[in-house]
Design a protein around this motif. Structure first.
Motif, short mmCIF file in Angstrom:
data_model
loop_
_atom_site.label_atom_id
_atom_site.label_comp_id
_atom_site.label_asym_id
_atom_site.label_seq_id
_atom_site.Cartn_x
_atom_site.Cartn_y
_atom_site.Cartn_z
N LYS A 197 0.83 -1.20 0.00
CA LYS A 197 0.00 0.00 0.00
C LYS A 197 0.87 1.26 0.00
CE LYS A 197 -3.79 2.52 2.11
NZ LYS A 197 -4.75 2.67 3.22
N LEU A 198 2.02 1.20 0.68
CA LEU A 198 2.90 2.36 0.69
C LEU A 198 3.43 2.65 -0.72
CD1 LEU A 198 3.99 4.46 2.73
CD2 LEU A 198 6.10 3.11 2.83
N LEU A 199 3.54 1.63 -1.56
CA LEU A 199 3.90 1.87 -2.95
C LEU A 199 2.94 2.90 -3.57
CD1 LEU A 199 4.57 -1.74 -4.35
CD2 LEU A 199 6.28 0.00 -3.83
N ILE A 200 1.64 2.69 -3.34
CA ILE A 200 0.65 3.62 -3.88
C ILE A 200 0.67 4.94 -3.13
CG2 ILE A 200 -1.85 4.03 -4.07
CD1 ILE A 200 -2.20 1.15 -4.91
N PRO A 277 -2.23 19.46 8.81
CA PRO A 277 -0.88 18.88 8.65
C PRO A 277 -0.92 17.68 7.70
CG PRO A 277 -1.39 19.27 10.97
CD PRO A 277 -2.67 19.49 10.23
N LEU A 278 0.15 17.52 6.93
CA LEU A 278 0.24 16.42 5.98
C LEU A 278 0.89 15.20 6.63
CD1 LEU A 278 1.50 18.33 2.79
CD2 LEU A 278 -0.84 18.03 3.62
N GLU A 279 0.50 14.01 6.18
CA GLU A 279 1.11 12.77 6.68
C GLU A 279 2.43 12.49 5.95
OE1 GLU A 279 -1.95 9.63 8.39
OE2 GLU A 279 -2.41 10.07 6.30
N LEU A 280 3.22 13.51 5.77
CA LEU A 280 4.44 13.39 4.98
C LEU A 280 5.47 12.50 5.67
CD1 LEU A 280 5.31 14.51 2.25
CD2 LEU A 280 6.42 16.40 3.45
N ALA A 281 5.61 12.64 6.99
CA ALA A 281 6.59 11.83 7.71
C ALA A 281 6.26 10.35 7.65
CB ALA A 281 6.68 12.29 9.16
N ALA A 282 4.96 10.02 7.73
CA ALA A 282 4.54 8.61 7.73
C ALA A 282 4.67 7.97 6.36
CB ALA A 282 3.10 8.50 8.22
N ILE A 283 4.65 8.78 5.31
CA ILE A 283 4.68 8.23 3.94
C ILE A 283 6.06 8.45 3.32
CG2 ILE A 283 3.64 8.43 1.66
CD1 ILE A 283 0.98 9.07 3.04
N GLY A 285 8.53 10.21 4.51
CA GLY A 285 9.54 10.12 5.56
C GLY A 285 9.95 8.69 5.84
N ALA A 286 8.98 7.76 5.81
CA ALA A 286 9.30 6.35 6.05
C ALA A 286 10.22 5.81 4.96
CB ALA A 286 8.01 5.53 6.11
N VAL A 287 9.98 6.22 3.72
CA VAL A 287 10.82 5.78 2.60
C VAL A 287 12.23 6.35 2.74
CG1 VAL A 287 11.12 5.93 0.09
CG2 VAL A 287 8.85 5.47 1.06
N LEU A 288 12.33 7.64 3.02
CA LEU A 288 13.63 8.30 3.12
C LEU A 288 14.45 7.74 4.29
CD1 LEU A 288 12.51 11.95 2.35
CD2 LEU A 288 13.78 10.40 0.84
N GLU A 289 13.78 7.47 5.41
CA GLU A 289 14.50 6.94 6.58
C GLU A 289 15.07 5.56 6.27
OE1 GLU A 289 15.23 4.60 10.06
OE2 GLU A 289 13.43 4.28 8.83
N ARG A 290 14.33 4.73 5.55
CA ARG A 290 14.84 3.39 5.19
C ARG A 290 16.01 3.50 4.21
NH1 ARG A 290 10.07 3.33 8.18
NH2 ARG A 290 9.61 1.22 8.89
N HIS A 291 15.92 4.40 3.25
CA HIS A 291 17.03 4.57 2.32
C HIS A 291 18.29 5.04 3.06
CE1 HIS A 291 15.79 3.79 -1.84
NE2 HIS A 291 14.57 4.12 -1.45
N GLN A 292 18.11 5.90 4.04
CA GLN A 292 19.25 6.35 4.83
C GLN A 292 19.90 5.17 5.55
OE1 GLN A 292 18.37 9.12 8.03
NE2 GLN A 292 20.34 10.13 7.77
#
Length: 312
Positions: A197-200, A277-283, A285-292
């Motif tokens: 679902k996060l893909l979408i 507020p946007l759910e930017l960190a949960a979406i 942000g989750a992708v960027l944190e894993r790439h880091q």
């Protein structure tokens, strides 16, 4: 069943209305003008297959904790914004973990981190991951919610129960939900489904908020559609940090699925239009944190996220 619906926005109101309409006892939790309006006027939910306008049992969290012990409920369904999960579980911890409380919590939220946060407080044995799939639901005015879509639920114990058959409780809830008009599926690997679902979500939510375009316009556009696909690829790569294998086939399937949807205003676009507020960190942000963590790059996700954070 006796169900607690924590969050009475578009998603929570729709599923709660479906369950109450089917005869289940539902207690809703809300706040502010929405809470007051529902107390005075009842809850109105419109959907192509449901017209619901009834009085409901609804309160704020303070009244809930004073009136109901957690063990009185058969199931707690969490539909609040993902960014509020950590604060919610901390402020509700004593109520959730009171003596004799074994009530499971089903998360129907965006992102891949909610279940971990919940499990840290109540344990994995009470943590059920879930997806609200192919549903658009929004508060159009206090006490009034509009919803569209097939509105499926996918659920499973977190992170998975792939080595064992589904617990009996899951199949029981699946039957109750199906009877209430909610297409429901039990999965042995909910963490994998959450990443699918996060893909979408990472593919279309931030980009729709940035461009103010619906999903069909984005995916059918030659440039934006390619960008959506790139965002999905970066999400699939990020899943490796959680030990989840996403294939090119998963990316293609999810991209073709969102292309086939009716035009949908994403939740992030609606939040931006309404100044929330946007759910930017949960979406993103989750992708960027894993790439880091992996030592890799997600340049498209990083760019879209940075532009939104700057208010463009």
């Amino acid at each position: 069943m006796h169900i607690l619906m924590v969050g009475t926005g578009g998603i929570g109101a729709y599923y709660g209305a479906r369950l109450q309409h089917a005869g289940h006892k539902v207690v809703f939790v809300a706040r502010g003008m929405h809470l007051k309006a529902i107390q005075e006027q009842g809850l109105k939910v419109t959907h192509p297959t449901l017209q619901f306008h009834q009085q409901v049992t609804i309160c704020d969290e303070v009244e809930l904790h004073q009136t109901y012990p957690a063990h009185e409920f058969d199931l707690i369904i969490l539909t609040i914004k993902a960014g509020a999960t950590a604060q919610w579980r901390n402020s509700w911890k004593n109520w959730l973990t009171a003596t004799d409380t074994k009530t499971p919590i089903l998360s129907l939220q965006n992102g891949v981190d909610n279940e971990r946060l919940i499990a840290e407080v109540v344990g994995r044995e009470r943590t059920i991951g879930g997806l609200a799939v192919r549903i658009g639901g929004h508060i159009v005015s206090p006490a009034v919610v509009e919803a569209t879509g097939i509105a499926q639920i996918v659920m499973g114990y977190w992170p998975n129960h792939s080595q064992n058959p589904p617990p009996a409780a899951l199949t029981h809830w699946q039957t109750d939900f199906q009877t209430a008009g909610i297409p429901t599926f039990v999965t042995a690997d909910i963490q994998y489904e959450l990443w699918r679902k996060l893909l979408i979500n990472n593919g279309v939510n931030p980009l729709s908020a940035l461009t103010r375009l619906d999903t069909r316009t984005l995916t059918s556009h030659p440039t934006y559609g390619h960008t959506v696909y790139q965002l999905m690829q970066e999400t699939a790569q990020a899943a490796r940090a959680d030990g989840v294998a996403m294939s090119q086939g998963d990316v293609d399937e999810m991209f073709n699925l969102i292309k086939s949807f009716d035009a949908i205003k994403t939740s992030m676009l609606v939040d931006r239009e309404q100044g929330r507020p946007l759910e930017l960190a949960a979406i993103s942000g989750a992708v960027l944190e894993r790439h880091q963590r992996l030592g890799t790059q997600a340049p498209v996700t990083a760019l879209v996220s940075a532009l939104l954070e700057q208010g463009l």
